[in-house]
Design a protein around this motif. Structure first.
Motif, PDB file in Angstrom:
ATOM      1  N   LYS A   1     -11.120  -3.272  -0.576  1.00  0.00           N
ATOM      2  CA  LYS A   1     -11.529  -2.744   0.708  1.00  0.00           C
ATOM      3  C   LYS A   1     -10.290  -2.229   1.469  1.00  0.00           C
ATOM      4  N   ARG A   2      -9.294  -3.062   1.485  1.00  0.00           N
ATOM      5  CA  ARG A   2      -8.061  -2.659   2.153  1.00  0.00           C
ATOM      6  C   ARG A   2      -6.948  -3.561   1.654  1.00  0.00           C
ATOM      7  N   ALA A   3      -6.023  -3.009   0.892  1.00  0.00           N
ATOM      8  CA  ALA A   3      -4.913  -3.807   0.363  1.00  0.00           C
ATOM      9  C   ALA A   3      -3.604  -3.196   0.847  1.00  0.00           C
ATOM     10  N   PRO A   4      -2.706  -4.028   1.380  1.00  0.00           N
ATOM     11  CA  PRO A   4      -1.446  -3.485   1.881  1.00  0.00           C
ATOM     12  C   PRO A   4      -0.590  -2.927   0.746  1.00  0.00           C
ATOM     13  N   ASN A   5       0.157  -1.900   1.019  1.00  0.00           N
ATOM     14  CA  ASN A   5       0.941  -1.231  -0.021  1.00  0.00           C
ATOM     15  C   ASN A   5       1.958  -2.163  -0.693  1.00  0.00           C
ATOM     16  N   ARG A   6       2.434  -3.193   0.065  1.00  0.00           N
ATOM     17  CA  ARG A   6       3.450  -4.080  -0.508  1.00  0.00           C
ATOM     18  C   ARG A   6       2.909  -4.835  -1.721  1.00  0.00           C
ATOM     19  N   LEU A   7       1.564  -4.927  -1.826  1.00  0.00           N
ATOM     20  CA  LEU A   7       0.945  -5.636  -2.938  1.00  0.00           C
ATOM     21  C   LEU A   7       1.206  -4.930  -4.275  1.00  0.00           C
ATOM     22  N   LEU A   8       1.535  -3.642  -4.218  1.00  0.00           N
ATOM     23  CA  LEU A   8       1.743  -2.866  -5.448  1.00  0.00           C
ATOM     24  C   LEU A   8       2.854  -3.478  -6.299  1.00  0.00           C
ATOM     25  N   ALA A   9       3.860  -4.056  -5.616  1.00  0.00           N
ATOM     26  CA  ALA A   9       4.949  -4.694  -6.356  1.00  0.00           C
ATOM     27  C   ALA A   9       4.396  -5.830  -7.221  1.00  0.00           C
ATOM     28  N   ASP A  10       3.443  -6.621  -6.633  1.00  0.00           N
ATOM     29  CA  ASP A  10       2.831  -7.713  -7.397  1.00  0.00           C
ATOM     30  C   ASP A  10       2.039  -7.163  -8.586  1.00  0.00           C
ATOM     31  N   LEU A  11       1.363  -6.034  -8.344  1.00  0.00           N
ATOM     32  CA  LEU A  11       0.548  -5.453  -9.423  1.00  0.00           C
ATOM     33  C   LEU A  11       1.444  -4.981 -10.567  1.00  0.00           C
ATOM     34  N   ARG A  12       2.588  -4.383 -10.197  1.00  0.00           N
ATOM     35  CA  ARG A  12       3.504  -3.880 -11.231  1.00  0.00           C
ATOM     36  C   ARG A  12       4.106  -5.021 -12.022  1.00  0.00           C
ATOM     37  N   ALA A  13       4.149  -6.197 -11.384  1.00  0.00           N
ATOM     38  CA  ALA A  13       4.755  -7.348 -12.061  1.00  0.00           C
ATOM     39  C   ALA A  13       3.809  -7.986 -13.070  1.00  0.00           C
ATOM     40  N   ILE A  14       2.539  -7.608 -13.062  1.00  0.00           N
ATOM     41  CA  ILE A  14       1.595  -8.191 -14.024  1.00  0.00           C
ATOM     42  C   ILE A  14       2.033  -7.804 -15.435  1.00  0.00           C
ATOM     43  N   ASP A  15       1.984  -8.777 -16.313  1.00  0.00           N
ATOM     44  CA  ASP A  15       2.382  -8.563 -17.708  1.00  0.00           C
ATOM     45  C   ASP A  15       1.620  -7.396 -18.330  1.00  0.00           C
ATOM     46  N   GLY A  16       2.365  -6.457 -18.888  1.00  0.00           N
ATOM     47  CA  GLY A  16       1.708  -5.372 -19.604  1.00  0.00           C
ATOM     48  C   GLY A  16       1.488  -4.128 -18.765  1.00  0.00           C
ATOM     49  N   VAL A  17       1.635  -4.217 -17.447  1.00  0.00           N
ATOM     50  CA  VAL A  17       1.422  -3.054 -16.589  1.00  0.00           C
ATOM     51  C   VAL A  17       2.674  -2.179 -16.615  1.00  0.00           C
ATOM     52  N   SER A  18       2.525  -0.917 -16.951  1.00  0.00           N
ATOM     53  CA  SER A  18       3.692  -0.045 -16.999  1.00  0.00           C
ATOM     54  C   SER A  18       3.883   0.696 -15.685  1.00  0.00           C
ATOM     55  N   ALA A  19       2.787   0.966 -14.982  1.00  0.00           N
ATOM     56  CA  ALA A  19       2.906   1.627 -13.691  1.00  0.00           C
ATOM     57  C   ALA A  19       1.668   1.315 -12.871  1.00  0.00           C
ATOM     58  N   ALA A  20       1.839   1.235 -11.543  1.00  0.00           N
ATOM     59  CA  ALA A  20       0.700   0.995 -10.662  1.00  0.00           C
ATOM     60  C   ALA A  20       0.889   1.815  -9.406  1.00  0.00           C
TER      61      ALA A  20
END
Lengths: 793, 238
Positions: free
Chosen positions: A71-90
């Motif tokens: 619904k609404r996720a702050p942009n700073r969360l993208l760093a956490d998403l990129r840190a997920i194992d296997g994620v090359s870009a988010a």
């Protein structure tokens, strides 16, 4: 080796002359093999072309592997998403629904707005600019429009376009048009068939999207790419966990992305064609080839005996007849290969109307040629081998004697029957009764051709049934209006008050994850009124399901997908509002041919969600004469996020199934007619050769051409009539198999059977029989009576 | 039109050429003959003499290249395919060297096959009785000997009460004894039924059973012998 090939040169001359002599039959078999190979080459070429184009397109434009709406996720969360194992870009983006208001279109058009950052390097879900330039972040007020939509309405760079986004009206200047990997297959929300004219996508700068959707410094959809070979499941689980506090409705993989899903489902159907239809044609051709070869060997007994007495070896003679079969197969393959490439190009073009690629790579897929050669070679092998063995086994002395005459001896059936029949009728009836294997093979051959025609017809009937059931029986509404977010049910009054609206039905749907016994599925659950009028849950007999208490009704397909039965408890993790996890009993299954809905009573859903009186959209039944006025009102209602016109949807679905699969069906029907003619003509022709002497004798005895033809064609007619029920059965069995194989998550092909389908196929077969009969009658009309007097049996 | 003194057949300048130009084969080179009604006629000649071609033309299954072939005054050469079929159906009985019986029909049914399309047919059993095969009526051809099969073929040919009976080497595939039986049947039927009968053979001795012997050579009629006294087939000197 010398012993094997010695004398082959002479035999090769004989081979060509034999081929020319039986050219009619050769042509029939070539056409049948060619048809099978053409289908193979066409469907494989098409799948290979679409697949290659899709892969290149996806790779070149960085199509996301995973989509995670929230619904609404702050942009700073993208760093956490990129840190997920296997994620090359988010990357985070903002997407939102809305409407486009074109002056020449009465009804509002559903639109999707997507944020674009033209200056960012290596963007995920990039666009392929078709015309113009991306929107400028400095000028503002610009949008990039989906090319197929722009093309459908004659829009281009420089034009202006009025929209409603997030309830506010705005006008954008079109800076350019583009295609995108996520919009190859363009389906308006709430619809099931593609319609590029009724679904607009506008790429707008991030700043403007943030302003329009109140998402400053935030995103409402994360798009991610994965490193090569990474399992999606744990990544999706991690995303759901991280984004849950931000209103995530559930991350999904590329496989569930709507455009990609339709594209892959379409390709799966071609694979069915490939695996079911092509072999079927090849089996029929093997059968034909076998019949022709067997008869050829029989008529050439004397020659075979002669060759053997000259010292030709069994292997050489066997090889000679095998080459005969292989030559026919080879010609068939060539014809099929060329025809298949042409058809492949043609049908790929047809599909380009639905699959919007910025480019198309046509792959003639040479592996298919090997396949075609191999399969037709096998066909010839199977078809010819028995006959070849028979040829090689004949002892010279026996071979040079005429074959033992058909053993007609007095038996039960030779007695004079209760009613008098004329001798010509007796002649062919006795042939059928006394040579049952030969008659049975003919019947099966004709039956197979008819089976194909039956199947094609049922396919057409099923589509009619599916469309009628879906649009006239299950859902009887005219318009589906969806809101940007759930609203109070008082909103319904606003719609009831529109002049010309005859009935308003509330819709409450919410995204959820459904699971049972280890299987799960991301879908929506729809709350329906206690007594629904427009969109009704129906059972397999299309009767309304009246009482289902507080339980859920699942589309029939879920029984298998979730391995669940009536009375089982279904786990529903709601992805909206308070996000409750519910355990609900399965009350029954509903017949849904398009889509896979899940229903429960709205009152029960409201209770479970602890959100009474909320609706996410309405279904409208309207007075068609008032449609223009109603459309105009809808354009000006700020809560409306999407408008789906059922009539348009029906028309599009119809068009989709008529043009794409319709072309395919036309080709297949043509092929089944070719097979029917091929089989019938071959049989008639062989029967003619076998009985040439008898027929000529009848002519000499004073029988007219027609009377003589009757002896032969009467037999053919009798066998064709016997083949009709056999063909019906074969067609029915084929159909149930193919319908199941071709059903997808997106639509289910109902196995409806209409008696008229059998009738249609019967007409096809009978017409083919009459044509084949005409060819043979022509042979009878032409033949020379003199040599018959001197020939031995 | 038909009248008593009109011959069954009369030909004038009857010629048949196969092929054209240098490769042309002249099977008949202007045959002139007359065959009175009701006679038993034997056509003699070496192979290639044109006897089969002549019989085929008179039988209405082949067409002459030039000349006339009058049957009861009607020219067969000028008949179209439909009229030739009608001619064969109405007037002609055929007996072939290899019998040409329908293998799927019994002896009686083979006879009925022709009786069914004839104007005033003889009963099939009567026809079989006339060739001495009444007791084999329900046998299929594969259950009959060669001589029996040929007699069924003769029964089939006479069942329509034809005006003319054509026999192309009727004894060619049979041994002497059986052949004599077949010839006897033909001679008897000729005298009792009065059908003009033409028999082709290359056995010169057979000529003695006929009223008239036509000798053909090289596509031409060489001479005609008329026998004042016909021999019986069993009296023939082989």
């Amino acid at each position: 080796m010398n012993e094997l090939f010695g004398g082959m040169a002479t035999l090769n001359k004989k081979l060509w002359r034999d081929l020319l002599r039986v050219k009619g039959q050769v042509l029939a078999i070539v056409l049948v093999i060619g048809a099978g190979i053409a289908l193979l080459v066409m469907s494989r070429g098409m799948v290979a072309s679409l697949d290659t184009t899709m892969r290149v397109y996806y790779a070149r434009y960085q199509f996301a592997d995973i989509f995670a709406p929230a619904k609404r996720a702050p942009n700073r969360l993208l760093a956490d998403l990129r840190a997920i194992d296997g994620v090359s870009a988010a990357q985070g983006r903002i997407v939102g629904g809305g409407l486009v208001d074109l002056p020449e279109e009465a009804a509002p058009i559903s639109a999707q707005f997507v944020s674009i950052d033209p200056d960012a390097p290596r963007r995920i879900n990039n666009v392929a600019i078709a015309r113009g330039v991306p929107p400028s972040s400095t000028r503002g007020g610009e949008a990039l429009v989906l090319e197929p939509f722009a093309a459908a309405h004659g829009l281009g760079p420089g034009d202006e376009i009025a929209v409603t986004m997030h309830g506010a009206r705005r006008v954008f200047r079109i800076s350019g048009t583009a295609n995108a990997p996520e919009f190859i297959y363009i389906i308006p929300p709430g619809d099931f068939a593609p319609d590029p004219a009724r679904f607009a996508v506008l790429w707008v700068t991030r700043e403007e999207m943030e302003a329009a959707y109140d998402l400053d410094g935030a995103f409402n959809e994360a798009v991610l790419t994965l490193s090569h070979g990474v399992d999606e499941k744990p990544v999706i689980a991690a995303l759901d966990r991280i984004l849950a506090p931000y209103g995530a409705t559930g991350a999904y993989a590329r496989a569930d992305q709507i455009s990609n899903k339709y594209l892959t489902e379409e390709m799966k159907q071609f694979a069915v064609m490939d695996s079911v239809m092509a072999p079927l044609f090849l089996i029929v051709s093997a059968f034909l080839l076998n019949v022709v070869m067997t008869r050829l060997v029989q008529t050439e007994r004397t020659q075979i005996g002669l060759l053997k007495s000259f010292g030709y070896s069994n292997a050489t003679i066997g090889l000679h007849y095998l080459m005969f079969a292989l030559t026919i197969a080879l010609i068939g393959t060539g014809v099929g290969w060329i025809g298949g490439l042409q058809l492949g190009r043609m049908i790929t073009k047809v599909y380009q109307l639905y699959f919007h690629f910025p480019f198309l790579i046509f792959v003639p897929d040479f592996r298919t040629l090997n396949w075609a050669l191999l399969s037709s070679g096998l066909t010839a092998g199977f078809g010819g081998t028995l006959a070849v063995i028979a040829a090689a086994r004949l002892a010279p002395a026996i071979a040079m004697r005429p074959p033992a005459p058909p053993n007609y001896r007095r038996g039960a059936s030779s007695g004079r029957g209760l009613f008098r029949i004329d001798q010509p009728t007796r002649m062919f009836m006795r042939r059928i009764v006394r040579q049952p294997v030969r008659a049975a093979l003919t019947v099966i051959g004709i039956g197979a051709a008819m089976g194909l025609a039956v199947m094609m017809r049922f396919n057409l009937n099923a589509i009619d049934y599916m469309l009628n059931a879906s649009f006239n029986v299950i859902d009887r509404s005219d318009i589906l209006v969806t809101f940007a977010e759930p609203l109070s049910d008082a909103t319904m009054y606003q719609f009831r008050n529109i002049e010309g609206v005859l009935y308003v039905e509330a819709v409450r749907s919410t995204p959820a994850r459904f699971s049972h016994a280890g299987s799960e599925r991301l879908a929506g659950i729809t709350g329906i009124p206690d007594a629904p009028v427009l969109n009704r849950p129906l059972d397999s007999q299309l009767r309304q399901i009246e009482s289902h208490g507080d339980g859920v009704l699942l589309a029939r397909q879920y029984a298998e997908i979730l391995n669940i039965g009536v009375g089982d408890m279904l786990t529903v993790e709601v992805r909206e509002g308070r996000r409750p996890t519910l355990e609900l009993p399965v009350a029954g299954f509903v017949e849904a041919m398009i889509g896979t809905p899940i229903y429960m009573k709205k009152t029960a859903l409201d209770r479970a969600l602890k959100e009474p009186g909320r609706i996410s959209g309405v279904l409208l039944k309207i007075d068609p004469n008032e449609s223009e006025r109603i459309y105009a009102r809808l354009k000006n209602m700020p809560m409306v996020a999407g408008v789906s016109l059922r009539r348009e949807a029906y028309r599009n679905f119809r068009k989709l199934l008529d043009e794409g699969p319709g072309t395919f069906r036309a080709i297949m029907t043509l092929v089944s007619i070719i097979i029917a003619i091929g089989v019938v003509y071959n049989n008639a022709r062989i029967a003619f050769i076998e009985r040439e002497r008898d027929l000529a004798t009848l002519r000499i005895l004073g029988f007219t051409k027609i009377e003589t033809g009757y002896v032969l064609l009467g037999e053919l007619a009798a066998l064709t009539i016997i083949a009709l029920p056999v063909g019906s059965l074969i067609g029915y069995l084929l159909w149930t198999y193919v319908a199941a194989a071709m059903s997808t998550d997106l639509y289910m092909i109902p196995t409806v059977v209409k008696a008229a389908g059998f009738g249609y196929a019967a007409i096809v077969v009978i017409a083919a029989g009459i044509m084949a009969g005409g060819f043979v009658q022509r042979d009878i009309n032409r033949f020379d009576l003199v040599p018959v007097l001197k020939s031995r049996e | 039109m038909e009248s008593e003194d009109q011959p069954a057949f009369k030909t004038r300048g009857l010629a048949k050429t196969y092929g054209e130009g240098a490769s042309a084969v002249h099977a008949l080179r202007g045959v002139e003959l007359e065959i009175p009604k009701g006679e038993l006629v034997v056509l003699l000649g070496p192979s290639g003499s044109g006897k089969s071609t002549l019989l085929n033309i008179l039988g209405g299954i082949d067409r002459a290249t030039a000349g006339e072939a009058l049957f009861h005054g009607d020219d067969l050469v000028r008949m179209d395919d439909r009229r030739l079929t009608r001619y064969r159906r109405k007037h002609v009985g055929f007996v072939f060297q290899f019998y040409n019986l329908m293998p799927s029909l019994t002896a009686r049914e083979n006879v009925e096959l022709v009786a069914e399309i004839a104007d005033k047919p003889m009963d099939a059993m009567e026809a079989l009785e006339r060739v001495g095969l009444k007791n084999r009526a329900d046998h299929f051809p594969s259950e009959l000997s060669g001589g029996e099969q040929q007699r069924v073929a003769i029964a089939r040919a006479i069942a329509k009460q034809p005006s003319v009976l054509f026999c192309d080497e009727p004894t060619g595939a049979l041994d002497i004894k059986t052949g004599i039986g077949v010839l006897r049947a033909l001679q008897e039927l000729n005298s009792t039924l009065g059908a003009t009968t033409l028999i082709i053979t290359h056995a010169a001795a057979t000529g003695a059973i006929a009223d008239r012997v036509l000798n053909l050579a090289d596509g031409q009629l060489r001479n005609v012998e008329i026998n004042a006294v016909k021999k019986k087939p069993e009296e023939l000197d082989w």
